[in-house]
Design an enzyme around this catalytic site. Structure first.
Site, PDB file in Angstrom:
ATOM      1  N   GLU A 173       0.792  -1.226   0.000  1.00  0.00           N
ATOM      2  CA  GLU A 173       0.000   0.000   0.000  1.00  0.00           C
ATOM      3  C   GLU A 173       0.830   1.285   0.000  1.00  0.00           C
ATOM      4  O   GLU A 173       0.810   2.058   0.977  1.00  0.00           O
ATOM      5  CB  GLU A 173      -0.960   0.001   1.201  1.00  0.00           C
ATOM      6  CG  GLU A 173      -1.898  -1.192   1.228  1.00  0.00           C
ATOM      7  CD  GLU A 173      -2.997  -1.076   2.288  1.00  0.00           C
ATOM      8  OE1 GLU A 173      -2.994  -0.106   3.056  1.00  0.00           O
ATOM      9  OE2 GLU A 173      -3.855  -1.964   2.333  1.00  0.00           O
ATOM     10  N   GLU A 370      -5.185  -8.669   1.137  1.00  0.00           N
ATOM     11  CA  GLU A 370      -5.831  -8.279   2.398  1.00  0.00           C
ATOM     12  C   GLU A 370      -7.305  -8.024   2.133  1.00  0.00           C
ATOM     13  O   GLU A 370      -7.676  -7.382   1.149  1.00  0.00           O
ATOM     14  CB  GLU A 370      -5.254  -6.985   2.991  1.00  0.00           C
ATOM     15  CG  GLU A 370      -3.895  -7.130   3.609  1.00  0.00           C
ATOM     16  CD  GLU A 370      -3.378  -5.829   4.228  1.00  0.00           C
ATOM     17  OE1 GLU A 370      -4.204  -5.003   4.691  1.00  0.00           O
ATOM     18  OE2 GLU A 370      -2.150  -5.658   4.238  1.00  0.00           O
TER      19      GLU A 370
HETATM   20  C1  FCB Z   1      -4.439  -1.966   5.599  1.00  0.00           C
HETATM   21  C2  FCB Z   1      -3.036  -2.208   6.102  1.00  0.00           C
HETATM   22  C3  FCB Z   1      -2.962  -3.204   7.236  1.00  0.00           C
HETATM   23  C4  FCB Z   1      -4.108  -3.072   8.202  1.00  0.00           C
HETATM   24  C5  FCB Z   1      -5.417  -3.035   7.470  1.00  0.00           C
HETATM   25  C6  FCB Z   1      -6.623  -2.935   8.359  1.00  0.00           C
HETATM   26  O1  FCB Z   1      -4.510  -0.713   4.990  1.00  0.00           O
HETATM   27  O2  FCB Z   1      -2.229  -2.684   5.055  1.00  0.00           O
HETATM   28  O3  FCB Z   1      -1.713  -3.060   7.856  1.00  0.00           O
HETATM   29  O4  FCB Z   1      -3.915  -1.990   9.022  1.00  0.00           O
HETATM   30  O5  FCB Z   1      -5.435  -1.944   6.578  1.00  0.00           O
END
Ligand code: FCB
Length: 467
Positions: A173, A370
């Protein structure tokens, strides 16, 4: 773990070989911030600032994973996790951004070997936001030098682990690292300098390209990728030209600023124009975009929410009025259910996002690296957490992902964020995303109902009609 065998009837079974995993990140779980030669990162420094993190929380003790990693790997094995996505802490490996600290590499070598012995695929990310503070003091990501230091750090990691890891991710990210870190200041290093944020975005991407070159040299058979947090963006009023233009600009800043140079080898013209006042073109040197666009093997996608934007800016953002990012558009309430983070739940937009990546960009295997949710989990007297809202969240997103797969999108894996409750950045320990509950006082781990449920999903390679 859970008895009952299921019948493959509803079509929500994923293709053979689909990777089922869980994600974490070093600073969020490891603790042990002064152990074995680790030096401070920008997050250690940020946490020490009064008011920066909810509750004054810090990276200690986190989930004490540095000391408990073997038990955590055993737990993952018990759950049937196929791949474990974690990050390496640069301030353990090259603590001041310079000389290598072999003890830092020892830790990750043990972790990787323990995973391999447990039959779990290690899926490391090189940078999940914990820049050595010493490098921030030399300009941080706003300085071009940091990209070269990142390549050196990558070299040190690959030199040790390149022979046993199949898939490397450079960055997690970069939008957050650049814009939350250097524009809104909500994340470390807490700077509020939009020009520095734009420079940081470019230098993160340059660091990515340089790191991919090192991965190719040092681990010729391995796959290389990057993970972006991508947001479908919808204008509140599609008939309103100002709302539509806001949606275009937000999409440019959140998505295309990263996707286009990496997957198409150039920044989009409209984004270059939008960011001209912040000097994007000024920091791009000859050859940079070719390096950034070096071919990849896969793309990691983090999806939590979509953005529903209006041209009426969010005055609370503290950013200049002409600055339009997700941090500065208006976010009207749509009345959708929200997670404990205040994020709208809109799983259907995940299908649209995956479809867009498949149709608008050169085809790469996609992995959802994620997806997850914080909810105000309550433990029973016996410690059990019946997190049915989390189960429903994952279920809905897997169905949306499956719809994309059924349309032909090359999605090859899903990683739930997160294995454990952990340090949720500026929100501290208050937001719990884990499949496994962590009592931060005793460090006791208690799998939630979602852990058993997800364990069965992994074993069945999908949902199979179950709810
Ligand atoms: C993302 C991050 C991760 C975590 C999630 C909830 O943006 O990559 O580290 O904090 O959100």
């Amino acid at each position: 773990m859970l008895g009952e065998s299921s019948v493959h009837t509803d079509g929500c079974t994923f293709p053979p070989g689909f990777v089922w995993g869980v994600s974490t990140a070093a600073f969020q779980i490891e603790g042990a911030t002064a152990a074995d030669g680790r030096r401070p990162s920008i997050w250690d420094e940020f946490c020490a600032r009064p008011g920066a993190v909810v509750g004054g929380d810090t990276g200690e003790p986190a989930a004490d994973h540095y000391r408990r990693f073997a038990a955590d790997v055993a737990l993952m094995r018990e759950l049937g996790v196929g791949a474990y996505r974690f990050s390496l802490a640069w301030p353990r490996v090259r603590p001041d951004g310079g000389a290598v600290n072999p003890a830092g590499l020892d830790f990750y070598e043990q972790l990787v070997d323990t995973l391999l012995a447990a039959g779990i695929t290690p899926w490391p990310t090189l940078y999940h936001w914990d820049l050595p503070q010493a490098l921030e003091e030399r300009g941080g990501w706003a300085a071009r030098e940091t990209a070269y230091r990142f390549a050196e750090y990558t070299e040190a990691v690959l030199g040790r682990l390149g022979d046993r890891v199949d898939t490397w991710t450079t960055l997690n990210e970069p939008w957050c690292a650049a814009f939350l870190g250097y524009a809104s200041g909500r994340h470390a290093p807490g700077r509020t300098e939009p020009r520095a944020a734009v420079a940081a975005a470019h230098h993160l991407l340059l660091g990515h390209g340089l790191a991919v070159d090192r991965i190719r040299d040092l681990a010729p058979g391995a796959r290389a990728g990057v993970t972006f947090n991508l947001f479908p963006v919808t204008p509140v009023d599609p008939a309103d030209a100002a709302d539509r233009d806001t949606a275009r600009r937000v999409d440019g800043l959140q998505n295309r600023l990263f996707l286009d140079p990496v997957l198409r080898g150039h920044y989009p013209d409209d984004v270059l124009a939008d960011l001209a006042p912040y000097g994007l073109a000024d920091v791009v040197a000859d050859g940079d975009t070719a390096r950034i666009g070096t071919p990849l093997d896969l793309l990691g996608v983090n999806y939590y929410r979509d953005l529903y934007v209006s041209a009426v800016p969010d005055e609370k953002s503290g950013l200049p009025s002409e600055w339009v990012g997700a941090e500065h558009a208006g976010f009207p309430d749509r009345g959708l259910p929200q997670t404990d983070s205040g994020w709208d739940v809109n799983a259907g937009e995940l299908t649209a996002l995956l479809r867009r990546l498949h149709t608008e960009y050169p085809r790469l295997p996609l992995y959802l690296t994620e997806n997850g949710a914080a909810f105000p989990d309550r433990a029973d007297a016996d410690g059990a957490v019946h997190d049915h809202d989390r189960i429903a969240f994952i279920d809905a997103h897997l169905r949306a992902a499956h719809e994309a797969v059924a349309e032909g999108v090359d999605l090859r894996g899903y990683f739930y964020w997160s294995l454990l409750d952990n340090f949720e950045w500026a929100e501290g320990y208050a937001k719990r995303f884990g499949l496994v509950h962590v009592d931060y006082r005793t460090q006791r781990r208690t799998p939630k109902a979602s852990a058993s449920w997800y364990s069965r999903v992994m074993a069945d390679n999908g949902l199979n009609g179950r709810r």
